[in-house]
Design an enzyme around this catalytic site. Structure first.
Site, PDB file in Angstrom:
ATOM      1  N   ASN A  22      -4.148  -6.227  -1.878  1.00 35.70           N
ATOM      2  CA  ASN A  22      -3.908  -6.504  -0.467  1.00 35.70           C
ATOM      3  C   ASN A  22      -5.071  -5.920   0.340  1.00 35.70           C
ATOM      4  O   ASN A  22      -5.182  -4.703   0.489  1.00 35.70           O
ATOM      5  CB  ASN A  22      -2.578  -5.875  -0.027  1.00 35.70           C
ATOM      6  CG  ASN A  22      -2.300  -6.083   1.445  1.00 35.70           C
ATOM      7  OD1 ASN A  22      -2.916  -6.928   2.108  1.00 35.70           O
ATOM      8  ND2 ASN A  22      -1.379  -5.309   1.987  1.00 35.70           N
TER       9      ASN A  22
ATOM     10  N   GLY B 124      -0.823   8.094   1.802  1.00 39.48           N
ATOM     11  CA  GLY B 124      -1.512   8.725   2.920  1.00 39.48           C
ATOM     12  C   GLY B 124      -0.792   9.893   3.544  1.00 39.48           C
ATOM     13  O   GLY B 124      -1.062  10.265   4.685  1.00 39.48           O
TER      14      GLY B 124
ATOM     15  N   HIS C  26       5.849  -6.150   4.017  1.00 37.57           N
ATOM     16  CA  HIS C  26       4.999  -4.991   3.730  1.00 37.57           C
ATOM     17  C   HIS C  26       5.366  -3.832   4.644  1.00 37.57           C
ATOM     18  O   HIS C  26       5.764  -4.024   5.795  1.00 37.57           O
ATOM     19  CB  HIS C  26       3.528  -5.367   3.903  1.00 37.57           C
ATOM     20  CG  HIS C  26       2.583  -4.336   3.390  1.00 37.57           C
ATOM     21  ND1 HIS C  26       2.224  -3.230   4.126  1.00 37.57           N
ATOM     22  CD2 HIS C  26       1.934  -4.237   2.197  1.00 37.57           C
ATOM     23  CE1 HIS C  26       1.387  -2.492   3.412  1.00 37.57           C
ATOM     24  NE2 HIS C  26       1.198  -3.071   2.242  1.00 37.57           N
TER      25      HIS C  26
ATOM     26  N   LYS D 125      -5.693  -6.185   3.501  1.00 37.48           N
ATOM     27  CA  LYS D 125      -5.318  -5.783   4.867  1.00 37.48           C
ATOM     28  C   LYS D 125      -6.379  -6.285   5.867  1.00 37.48           C
ATOM     29  O   LYS D 125      -6.963  -7.340   5.664  1.00 37.48           O
ATOM     30  CB  LYS D 125      -5.078  -4.277   4.930  1.00 37.48           C
ATOM     31  CG  LYS D 125      -4.069  -3.808   3.865  1.00 37.48           C
ATOM     32  CD  LYS D 125      -3.715  -2.363   3.984  1.00 37.48           C
ATOM     33  CE  LYS D 125      -2.732  -1.982   2.874  1.00 37.48           C
ATOM     34  NZ  LYS D 125      -2.287  -0.579   2.967  1.00 37.48           N
TER      35      LYS D 125
ATOM     36  N   GLU E 242       7.200  -0.028  -2.573  1.00 39.30           N
ATOM     37  CA  GLU E 242       6.237   0.826  -1.884  1.00 39.30           C
ATOM     38  C   GLU E 242       6.892   2.153  -1.481  1.00 39.30           C
ATOM     39  O   GLU E 242       7.665   2.183  -0.517  1.00 39.30           O
ATOM     40  CB  GLU E 242       5.746   0.156  -0.601  1.00 39.30           C
ATOM     41  CG  GLU E 242       4.978  -1.128  -0.764  1.00 39.30           C
ATOM     42  CD  GLU E 242       4.506  -1.625   0.590  1.00 39.30           C
ATOM     43  OE1 GLU E 242       3.320  -1.449   0.899  1.00 39.30           O
ATOM     44  OE2 GLU E 242       5.337  -2.166   1.343  1.00 39.30           O
TER      45      GLU E 242
ATOM     46  N   GLU F 156       3.691  -1.815   6.337  1.00 43.83           N
ATOM     47  CA  GLU F 156       2.992  -1.790   7.624  1.00 43.83           C
ATOM     48  C   GLU F 156       3.558  -2.818   8.595  1.00 43.83           C
ATOM     49  O   GLU F 156       3.601  -2.583   9.811  1.00 43.83           O
ATOM     50  CB  GLU F 156       1.493  -2.012   7.402  1.00 43.83           C
ATOM     51  CG  GLU F 156       0.842  -0.839   6.691  1.00 43.83           C
ATOM     52  CD  GLU F 156      -0.466  -1.164   6.007  1.00 43.83           C
ATOM     53  OE1 GLU F 156      -1.011  -0.275   5.340  1.00 43.83           O
ATOM     54  OE2 GLU F 156      -0.937  -2.315   6.128  1.00 43.83           O
TER      55      GLU F 156
ATOM     56  N   SER G 177      -0.236   3.884  -3.936  1.00 46.16           N
ATOM     57  CA  SER G 177      -1.568   4.487  -4.122  1.00 46.16           C
ATOM     58  C   SER G 177      -2.003   4.473  -5.588  1.00 46.16           C
ATOM     59  O   SER G 177      -2.355   5.505  -6.165  1.00 46.16           O
ATOM     60  CB  SER G 177      -1.606   5.916  -3.579  1.00 46.16           C
ATOM     61  OG  SER G 177      -1.389   5.925  -2.185  1.00 46.16           O
TER      62      SER G 177
END
Length: 250
Positions: A9, A173, A95, A11, A167, A97, A213
């Site tokens: 992905n 992060g 997703h 992004k 996810e 985000e 990650s």
């Protein structure tokens, strides 16, 4: 038998020239015969050129999102028909985000799922808990609810078009690290949740990707777990050497 899949992905990264350069690197390095499906998801403006560039390769192209409506006054949005018209048959939905930044709800994502299935698209369905959910030990409930509310209204036959992507948002992060054992624990729970709702055939056939990650130095151990069928890769997908190393880890 379920597929092994590694999806990148990209992004909101890579302009037209950078997209072509990265695709050329991937074409040169990814083996043409592997027991793994490789997918890249460039930004919308580079999807058509990516499809053309990858036409005679083993790499597939996915969109990062799409709108639930067929057409209409939705400025800036992209429909399923538009994606299909340029040869994009796979879409990432839900997703983390999109959920967190753009406030997409389970109900909205379910509508997008219905539209994508109507157009016979493959869906990479994303879901997963945040750090606060892990800390309060509600992570299994959150994941089960996201699966149920976003997907469990579809028919068993529709699962042929579904790829799941777990996810663990808390491990992306945040400075926290998810172990391969934690990945396996959740993937096993996900498969069992699908089994209870749709039966063993669906549960055993659906691919469950890990999106926490994944990097070249941890990919092999994560992918060795029995219920981890590949990865949805973020940052490492923007570097050809890293992405190829992750593909080769399967």
């Amino acid at each position: 038998m379920r597929k092994k899949i590694v999806a990148g992905n990209w992004k909101m990264n890579k302009n037209a020239e950078q997209t072509e350069d990265l695709l050329n690197e991937l074409i040169a390095e990814i083996p043409t015969e592997r027991n793994v499906q490789v997918i890249v998801a460039p930004t919308f403006v580079n999807l058509a050129s990516a499809v053309d560039h990858l036409e005679f390769t083993v790499i597939d192209v996915a969109a990062q999102n799409m709108h639930q409506a067929e057409s209409g006054a939705y400025t800036g949005e992209i429909s399923a028909d538009m994606l299909k018209s340029i040869g994009v048959n796979t879409v990432i939905l839900g997703h983390s985000e999109r959920r967190a930044i753009f406030h997409e709800t389970d109900a909205l994502i379910a509508n997008k799922v219905d539209t994508a299935l109507k157009h016979n698209m493959t869906i990479i369905f994303c879901f997963g808990e945040e750090l606060k959910d892990r800390q309060s030990a509600t992570h299994f409930t959150i994941v089960e609810n996201q699966l149920r509310d976003g997907l469990f209204h579809i028919k068993a036959k529709d699962w042929e078009n579904i790829v799941l992507a777990y996810e663990p948002v808390w491990a992306i992060g945040t400075g926290e690290t998810a172990s391969p054992e934690q990945a396996q624990e959740m993937h096993e729970f996900i498969r069992e949740t699908v089994r209870k709702a749709f039966g063993s055939n669906v549960a055993e056939d659906v691919s469950i990707l890990y999106g926490g990650s994944v990097k070249p130095d941890n990919a092999k151990e994560i992918f060795s777990k029995s219920d981890v069928d590949g990865g949805l890769i973020g940052g490492a997908a923007l570097n050809a050497k890293d992405f190829v190393a992750i593909v080769n880890a399967i």
